[in-house]
Design an enzyme around this catalytic site. Structure first.
Site, PDB file in Angstrom:
ATOM      1  N   THR A   1       0.863  -1.184   0.000  1.00  0.00           N
ATOM      2  CA  THR A   1       0.000   0.000   0.000  1.00  0.00           C
ATOM      3  C   THR A   1       0.894   1.227   0.000  1.00  0.00           C
ATOM      4  O   THR A   1       1.965   1.201   0.603  1.00  0.00           O
ATOM      5  CB  THR A   1      -0.855   0.025   1.294  1.00  0.00           C
ATOM      6  OG1 THR A   1      -1.678  -1.130   1.321  1.00  0.00           O
ATOM      7  CG2 THR A   1      -1.730   1.264   1.386  1.00  0.00           C
TER       8      THR A   1
ATOM      9  N   THR B   1       0.571  -0.623   6.395  1.00  0.00           N
ATOM     10  CA  THR B   1       0.652  -1.504   5.226  1.00  0.00           C
ATOM     11  C   THR B   1       0.894  -2.914   5.752  1.00  0.00           C
ATOM     12  O   THR B   1       1.449  -3.086   6.830  1.00  0.00           O
ATOM     13  CB  THR B   1       1.776  -1.053   4.263  1.00  0.00           C
ATOM     14  OG1 THR B   1       1.928  -2.017   3.220  1.00  0.00           O
ATOM     15  CG2 THR B   1       3.108  -0.869   4.961  1.00  0.00           C
TER      16      THR B   1
ATOM     17  N   ASN C   1      -0.699  -7.171   6.070  1.00  0.00           N
ATOM     18  CA  ASN C   1      -1.852  -8.067   5.988  1.00  0.00           C
ATOM     19  C   ASN C   1      -3.093  -7.363   6.540  1.00  0.00           C
ATOM     20  O   ASN C   1      -3.409  -7.433   7.726  1.00  0.00           O
ATOM     21  CB  ASN C   1      -1.553  -9.352   6.758  1.00  0.00           C
ATOM     22  CG  ASN C   1      -2.668 -10.358   6.632  1.00  0.00           C
ATOM     23  OD1 ASN C   1      -3.818 -10.016   6.322  1.00  0.00           O
ATOM     24  ND2 ASN C   1      -2.349 -11.621   6.859  1.00  0.00           N
TER      25      ASN C   1
HETATM   26  N1  ASP Z   1      -2.961  -3.603   3.616  1.00  0.00           N
HETATM   27  C1  ASP Z   1      -3.173  -3.969   2.240  1.00  0.00           C
HETATM   28  C2  ASP Z   1      -4.369  -4.848   2.140  1.00  0.00           C
HETATM   29  O1  ASP Z   1      -4.464  -5.796   2.878  1.00  0.00           O
HETATM   30  C3  ASP Z   1      -1.984  -4.598   1.599  1.00  0.00           C
HETATM   31  C4  ASP Z   1      -0.627  -4.080   2.029  1.00  0.00           C
HETATM   32  O2  ASP Z   1      -0.509  -2.951   2.461  1.00  0.00           O
HETATM   33  O3  ASP Z   1       0.365  -4.820   1.978  1.00  0.00           O
HETATM   34  O4  ASP Z   1      -5.203  -4.617   1.294  1.00  0.00           O
END
Ligand code: ASP
Length: 346
Positions: free
Chosen positions: A211, A262, A264
């Site tokens: 993200t 950012t 999971n």
């Molecule tokens: N947080 C984001 C999601 O789960 C992905 C990420 O930032 O790695 O959509």
């Protein structure tokens, strides 16, 4: 992750590989921060009331310095933090070879790329967000329209597309050769989404994800926070992650500062980590320890997840933390003058 992040060549991304092979990576990272909050609860410079100092822009990951370079001139010339955050995030969303944010990346289980984004404007504490936005590239700009043109805070799916078109955005495919090839390689194996795996208490089984998060303060002392992503690879169609949820993917408070996350998102959104960090900063906890405490809240519940956070107070004090990403190169960059400084979080 490398500076030039493109789609992973094999079905096992570097991030996923590291998460799968690290023996309790998240737990190890958590143990190294376990006493952070008790050790240094209050920032040395915190005096109970936080006074905004000079304009800044903070953006996460390797694209941060370049994104800041586009956002900061808006601030230094007296423009709004809202415009600066939108410009910084648009830059990343429109990068043609950026697989983890915007178009051309992270397809879902049926090969479609969908976007999540959110923006929060400090002076009014107004929020606009889109989840599972289809066929429109500038998700953060659509989120801004939700915030500025409606009383709603979050619009999702095909209806978010309809809203975007109504606001004058162009409808276009979010698939490119990279995302198509990546999906075809994965689909040929006949697997179902890794989201059907058990909750990550033993290991994080995720494919790739990322993200962009950005926080800016303008000359008028107004704060803006935003984030944008295409979520996690091969997600179940309709999945919305943490990014468009205020307090999960990003949060800010005009009197305190902001935080972005950012990682999971399916796990992180259960704990509202950016809200948690901002509220700790309000109490005088340093940005770094606030991020560590928000992440520790998640690992204390037994989750093995990969994730990172960055936070900055309106007086410019900042910090970050991560779990399970010791070798992932997670960083954030800050620009207050001509050049952005990068801060790696290991
Ligand atoms: N947080 C984001 C999601 O789960 C992905 C990420 O930032 O790695 O959509």
């Amino acid at each position: 992750m490398t500076n030039q992040r493109t789609a992973p060549k094999s079905s096992l991304s570097r991030r996923n590989f590291l998460l799968k092979t690290a023996t309790g990576g998240a737990a190890l990272a958590a143990s190294s921060v376990s006493s952070g909050l008790e050790r240094n609860p209050v920032s040395p410079s915190f005096e109970g009331k936080i006074t905004p100092r000079k304009p800044f822009i903070l953006t996460t990951w390797d694209f941060g310095p370049k994104a800041n370079e586009l956002g900061f001139p808006i601030l230094s010339s007296g423009g709004s933090a809202l415009d600066a955050v939108e410009a910084a995030i648009n830059y990343v969303e429109l990068l043609p070879d950026e697989y983890w944010v915007g178009y051309g990346g992270v397809p879902n289980e049926i090969g479609e790329t969908t976007l999540d984004a959110m923006i929060l404007w400090g002076p009014t504490h107004d929020v606009g967000a889109v989840g599972c936005l289809k066929r429109v590239k500038k998700a953060i700009s659509v989120a801004r329209q939700v915030m500025e043109k409606t009383q709603h805070s979050l619009i999702v799916g095909g209806d978010a597309t309809r809203f975007a078109v109504r606001m004058g955005f162009k409808e276009t495919s979010l698939t490119n050769a990279v995302s198509q090839a990546r999906w075809e390689e994965w689909a040929a194996k006949g697997e179902q989404s890794d989201a059907f795996a058990p909750e990550p208490f033993k290991e994080d089984t995720l494919n790739g994800h990322d993200t962009v998060g950005s926080i800016a303060l303008d000359k008028a002392g107004n704060l803006c926070v935003g984030c944008s992503t295409n979520g996690r690879e091969f997600k179940i169609p309709g999945r919305v992650g943490d990014s468009p949820i205020a307090g999960a993917g990003a949060y800010g408070d005009q009197d305190v500062g902001g935080a972005v996350a950012t990682g999971n998102g399916d796990v992180m959104m259960r704990f509202m980590p950016t809200y948690h960090a901002v509220e700790l900063m309000r109490q005088g906890v340093s940005p770094e320890n606030a991020c560590k405490a928000a992440i520790k809240r998640i690992t204390d519940r037994g989750y093995k997840f990969g994730g990172g956070m960055a936070a900055i107070r309106i007086d410019g004090e900042h910090g970050g933390a991560q779990a399970g990403w010791e070798d992932e190169g997670f960083s954030y960059s800050i620009q207050t003058k001509n050049v952005a400084t990068k801060f790696p979080i290991s």
